[in-house]
Design an enzyme around this catalytic site. Structure first.
Site, mmCIF file in Angstrom:
data_model
loop_
_atom_site.group_PDB
_atom_site.id
_atom_site.type_symbol
_atom_site.label_atom_id
_atom_site.label_comp_id
_atom_site.label_asym_id
_atom_site.label_seq_id
_atom_site.Cartn_x
_atom_site.Cartn_y
_atom_site.Cartn_z
ATOM 1 N N SER A 216 0.832 -1.202 0.000
ATOM 2 C CA SER A 216 0.000 0.000 0.000
ATOM 3 C C SER A 216 0.872 1.258 0.000
ATOM 4 O O SER A 216 1.602 1.513 -0.948
ATOM 5 C CB SER A 216 -0.961 -0.024 1.195
ATOM 6 O OG SER A 216 -2.084 0.778 0.929
ATOM 7 N N LYS A 273 -21.451 18.541 8.366
ATOM 8 C CA LYS A 273 -20.304 18.902 9.184
ATOM 9 C C LYS A 273 -19.904 17.755 10.105
ATOM 10 O O LYS A 273 -18.720 17.561 10.378
ATOM 11 C CB LYS A 273 -20.634 20.151 10.004
ATOM 12 C CG LYS A 273 -19.481 20.644 10.872
ATOM 13 C CD LYS A 273 -18.273 20.981 10.018
ATOM 14 C CE LYS A 273 -17.126 21.498 10.875
ATOM 15 N NZ LYS A 273 -15.912 21.734 10.078
#
Length: 408
Positions: A216, A273
């Site tokens: 990765s 949010k």
């Protein structure tokens, strides 16, 4: 005195006479005490001394008139006057100064560390492995930069190694030793770009030596080798590599919170949010937004692989079956084009010598983390900053990772 009874009047004194002690004797009252036997014995002992032995000597403190009182010890002489009148104040001042110094010592050390940290070149120190042992800019060098562990920050040991190589014009090649499962998207991309700029600026080759895991984000950083040179990716026989993909971890604790009577009551400027909150499941809109972020980061990953592997740059579709997040063994990585050669660190170093054209007369060095006071305080500060609140905040906030969660 009459008969055998005593008359109290016989003991009375004339009026106005001073009181005095009177003694009873066989002849009556007398002002003088009767003589006492200094060696009182029984009548039998007195009549037969041969049988009962000589009289027992009196105690040392006895006399004819009874025990002799012990005399008191003479009084101790007074202490002599102090020879030095300034010594007690001086010792007091010295003790107070010592206590004050112990109190201010930590602040003094922190100030020194802060000043040293601003002028210090690096907390990574070099360790020469082979070649000339002298430290000189006239000696050609090959640097082994270590990328180990989870890549989560763009500061620290990895960055210090890169910065040190940037300042040394005598470094002819870099061997990137990677043993990492990856890390955050931003940190992995930071080191990839920094190493790529270093390679291009100094026009030196980079060769990668993969350890147990180069997956990765670790594979992402390995792509800094570029696609100009061949045989620059070396993997050990037991290496796991690949895991090309992106993940945003999210945990839904809403049922647990409901069981304990906890509910989210945040005050927000917009419903998005609080996206990714642990206290409630993701809405469809939130999931779609996070998925788009994953796709953007994933596309960036593919572009980086194209820049480091010419076989995939020429044929993008060849990367599709490999970009699934799966890890691969060295044998499969060789067949699919993820790596170039099977080999250890020594083979990677030899390849770097060949590409740099240095021959055997070259200094090979690596880095070790410094045990300096600055590094100690830096490590302590990072531990203090990573407190429980930061851990909870990390879990509660979505983060994208180029990360493989397994071990090898």
């Amino acid at each position: 005195m009459s008969g055998d009874r005593l008359n109290p009047q016989d003991f009375s004194e004339p009026a106005g006479a001073a009181a005095r002690v009177r003694f009873q004797t066989p002849d009556g009252l007398s002002d003088q005490a009767p003589p006492r036997d200094p060696f009182p014995r029984s009548a039998a002992a007195s009549e037969d001394p041969a049988r009962y032995g000589a009289p027992t000597p009196p105690p040392l403190n006895s006399g004819p008139a009874g025990p002799v009182p012990y005399l008191p010890y003479p009084p101790y002489p007074p202490y002599p006057p102090p020879r030095c009148s300034w010594l007690p104040p001086f010792m007091g001042c010295l003790g107070c100064s010592t206590l004050l110094g112990l109190f201010l010592l930590p602040f003094f050390i922190i100030a020194i560390v802060a000043s040293v940290g601003t002028i210090s070149d690096s907390v990574a120190t070099r360790k020469i492995l082979s070649g000339p042992k002298i430290v000189s800019s006239d000696v050609s060098k090959i640097a082994i930069i270590r990328v180990e562990g989870t890549i989560m920050s763009n500061t620290g040991f990895i960055n210090d190694q890169i910065e040190d190589v940037m300042k040394d014009d005598s470094v002819r090649a870099i061997v990137l030793r990677i043993d990492s499962p990856g890390g955050s998207v931003s940190a992995s991309d930071y080191y990839y770009n920094k190493l790529t700029r270093l390679r291009k600026k100094k026009s030196i080759p980079i060769v990668v030596s993969m350890g147990g895991v180069c997956a990765s984000g670790g594979y992402y950083v390995a792509m800094s080798v570029g696609n100009e040179e061949k045989d620059v990716l070396f993997a050990e026989p037991t290496t796991w590599t690949g895991s090309i993909g992106v993940i945003i971890s999210h945990y839904d604790l809403s049922q647990l919170a409901e069981k304990w009577g906890v509910r989210e009551d945040s005050i927000k400027s917009h419903e998005l949010k609080g996206m990714g909150s642990l206290a409630r499941p993701l809405s469809d809109q939130e999931r779609e937004i996070l998925q788009s972020l994953v796709y953007d980061a994933f596309e960036r990953f593919r572009e980086v692989v194209y820049s480091g592997r010419s076989c995939f740059d020429q044929n993008h579709s060849a990367l599709d079956p490999l970009a699934t997040g799966q890890v691969f063994t060295t044998d499969y990585a060789l067949q699919s084009g993820l790596v170039d050669k099977e080999g250890y660190l020594e083979e990677a170093v030899e390849r770097a010598k060949t590409l740099a054209g240095t021959g055997d007369n070259v200094q090979i060095f690596t880095y070790k983390e410094s045990d300096s006071l600055s590094a100690l305080f830096s490590s302590a500060q990072s531990r203090m900053e990573q407190n429980t609140l930061d851990t909870l905040r990390t879990l509660a906030t979505p983060h994208a990772y180029y990360l493989y969660n397994g071990e090898n």
